[in-house]
Design an enzyme around this catalytic site. Structure first.
Site, PDB file in Angstrom:
ATOM      1  N   CYS B  82      47.077  38.404  46.603  1.00 15.49           N
ATOM      2  CA  CYS B  82      47.931  39.234  47.470  1.00 15.49           C
ATOM      3  C   CYS B  82      48.154  38.550  48.818  1.00 15.49           C
ATOM      4  CB  CYS B  82      47.348  40.637  47.616  1.00 15.49           C
ATOM      5  SG  CYS B  82      48.581  41.826  48.212  1.00 15.49           S
ATOM      6  N   HIS B 184      47.937  41.852  41.949  1.00 13.86           N
ATOM      7  CA  HIS B 184      46.477  42.012  41.914  1.00 13.86           C
ATOM      8  C   HIS B 184      45.972  41.859  40.487  1.00 13.86           C
ATOM      9  CE1 HIS B 184      45.713  43.428  46.050  1.00 13.86           C
ATOM     10  NE2 HIS B 184      46.969  43.816  45.984  1.00 13.86           N
ATOM     11  N   GLU B 186      43.045  41.858  39.467  1.00 10.93           N
ATOM     12  CA  GLU B 186      41.908  42.769  39.265  1.00 10.93           C
ATOM     13  C   GLU B 186      42.355  44.200  38.981  1.00 10.93           C
ATOM     14  OE1 GLU B 186      43.002  41.739  42.145  1.00 10.93           O
ATOM     15  OE2 GLU B 186      42.659  43.218  43.731  1.00 10.93           O
TER      16      GLU B 186
END
Lengths: 268, 212
Positions: B82, B184, B186
């Site tokens: 990011c 992202h 994750e």
């Protein structure tokens, strides 16, 4: 183009998922960790976790539940309920929230939104807006159509919901989670007029909440300008699944993300 | 053997989701802001941190500018997420006058043609043919600024993956074992987990002295 999102909401009280009607009459709806994992597998684009008892009981949100849910899910998690100070928001992010929703405390002290945005970023700052229709809406001399309700729906404030949304975005809210108090838990469909008014008033993404039962309800909310649709009861009660809803939305031409994998027809 | 994975402690970034995602892959990241550790670690993650100016100030204060530059220039396993990928670039419209790490020759600008900001949600990732870690798929984005899709990136050996929201922009860049994602990983479900796993494999190969 960014996809329209479907977001199951876990209302949590004392470590259990609960759901009521118009925020009252809560009944048990399962274990939050099991629910969260099942919803991700079924194609949920995000999850929302609201500690529904936090504000009234004056305590910080369910940090342990957030930690346990975060350990098993790989999609974004918005957490709200009882966030009164910047430290509460930071603690939730530390536990694994990606966005923090603020409601009562922001109305009492709007600078809280600016503080969270300043420290954690607008992408973490969600205004949770619970709006109730005014009985005198449309009467001569009345321009106020929805008022903000706070403290888990127990207190009407007289504050214009649309004006408040505008101000909250100016202060730093990067997203608005708009729940219709009148429709919450009823299955009568979202308050589409509220969504349209909010969508025109603010430039940030809008999450529709309160009243969804069918994919058609969701379509009308998305057509009214919502970027995401949130629902709780219909998923908890097994009336449908995230996967089935997204398939219906896709069939009717709405741009949703396909489910990651084929999912079982019933939720664990 | 799992690599020694260090997550740069930025003070304000939300790292719980990143840690949880690596744990699900069987790797336990360590948090550190020590320049020596970050220079020597097998693999380093630079997570997103609120604002560009605050992020760079934090890296400067901790003495992390040189070690991070060295890692990226040598193609050592580094994952920037990011805001992290924006920090790899030259500068950002978000903070005029503040220089980035300058290891990726592109500038960061505000998304102007997106219908709503922030750009929140799942969007397509379309890697160019030279990408070896990033695959086509859908990933989760949450940002209002993005890296320019500058021709200099390819000229300096970067492979680019793109996405579109009103305008085309960089979704990810990769070179050797360095991967920068505007989205992202994750928070990108199975797609993100698979991407992180491929990056870890590439990192393990690099640490074993292989060609990446």
């Amino acid at each position: 183009m960014v996809r329209l999102r479907v977001i199951p909401c876990l209302d949590v009280k004392d470590g259990r998922v609960v759901k009521g009607v118009r925020f009252q009459g809560l009944r048990d709806a399962g274990d939050p960790v099991e629910r969260a994992a099942a919803y991700e597998a079924s194609g949920a684009d995000e999850l929302c976790l609201l500690d529904v008892s936090a504000t009234r009981e004056g305590r910080a949100s369910a940090v342990e539940t957030v930690r346990a849910v975060r350990a098993v899910i790989g999609i974004p998690l918005t957490v709200g309920g009882g966030v009164r100070r910047l430290e509460d928001a930071a603690r939730l992010l530390d536990a694994g929230a990606d966005k923090v929703a603020v409601n009562t405390a922001a109305l009492e002290r709007p600078a809280l939104l600016a503080e969270i945005k300043e420290r954690l970023g607008a992408q973490c700052t969600v205004l949770s807006l619970d709006a109730a229709r005014r009985g005198d809406a449309g009467q001569p001399g009345s321009t106020l159509r929805w008022e903000v309700v706070v403290a888990g729906g127990t207190r009407r404030t007289g504050t214009d919901a649309i004006e408040w949304a505008r101000r909250a975005v100016d202060l730093g809210a990067g997203e608005i989670l708009a729940t219709s108090w009148d429709r919450d838990g009823t299955g009568e469909g979202y308050d589409v007029e509220l969504l349209r008014a909010l969508s025109e008033a603010v430039p940030v993404p809008l999450i529709a909440s309160g009243g969804a039962r069918t994919a058609l309800h969701m379509e009308t909310a998305l057509d009214a300008g919502a970027s995401a649709v949130l629902a709780a009861s219909i998923f908890h009660d097994g009336l449908t699944t995230v996967d089935l809803i997204k398939r219906e939305l896709a069939r009717s031409g709405r741009d949703v993300r396909p489910s990651p994998t084929p999912t079982p027809s019933t939720l664990g | 053997m799992s690599p020694d994975l260090v997550l740069v402690r930025t003070g304000v970034a939300n790292v719980a989701s990143v840690i949880a995602a690596f744990r699900r892959l069987g790797v336990e990241p360590r948090l550190s802001d020590d320049p020596v550790e970050i220079r020597r670690a097998d693999a380093v993650v630079l997570p997103g941190v609120g604002a560009f100016a605050a992020g760079m100030a934090r890296l400067q204060d901790a003495g992390l500018v040189a070690p991070l530059r060295a890692r990226v220039e040598r193609g050592e396993p580094t994952l920037a997420v990011c805001l992290g990928v924006q920090l790899l670039g030259l500068e950002s419209e978000e903070a005029p006058g503040v220089s980035g790490l300058g290891v990726a020759p592109a500038r960061t600008r505000r998304l102007v043609d997106a219908p709503r900001l922030p750009h929140f949600g799942w969007n397509q990732v379309e890697p160019d043919l030279t990408c070896r870690t990033v695959c086509p798929g859908e990933a989760y984005f949450a940002h209002s600024y993005r890296l320019d899709d500058d021709a200099s990136l390819a000229a300096e050996g970067w492979s680019v993956a793109r996405t579109r929201e009103g305008e085309d922009f960089v979704a990810a860049i990769e070179r050797g074992a360095v991967l920068g994602c505007q989205f992202h990983p994750e928070l990108s479900g199975a797609y993100g987990a698979a991407l992180m796993e491929r990056w870890l494999e590439r990192a393990a190969l690099a640490c074993a002295g292989g060609v990446v």
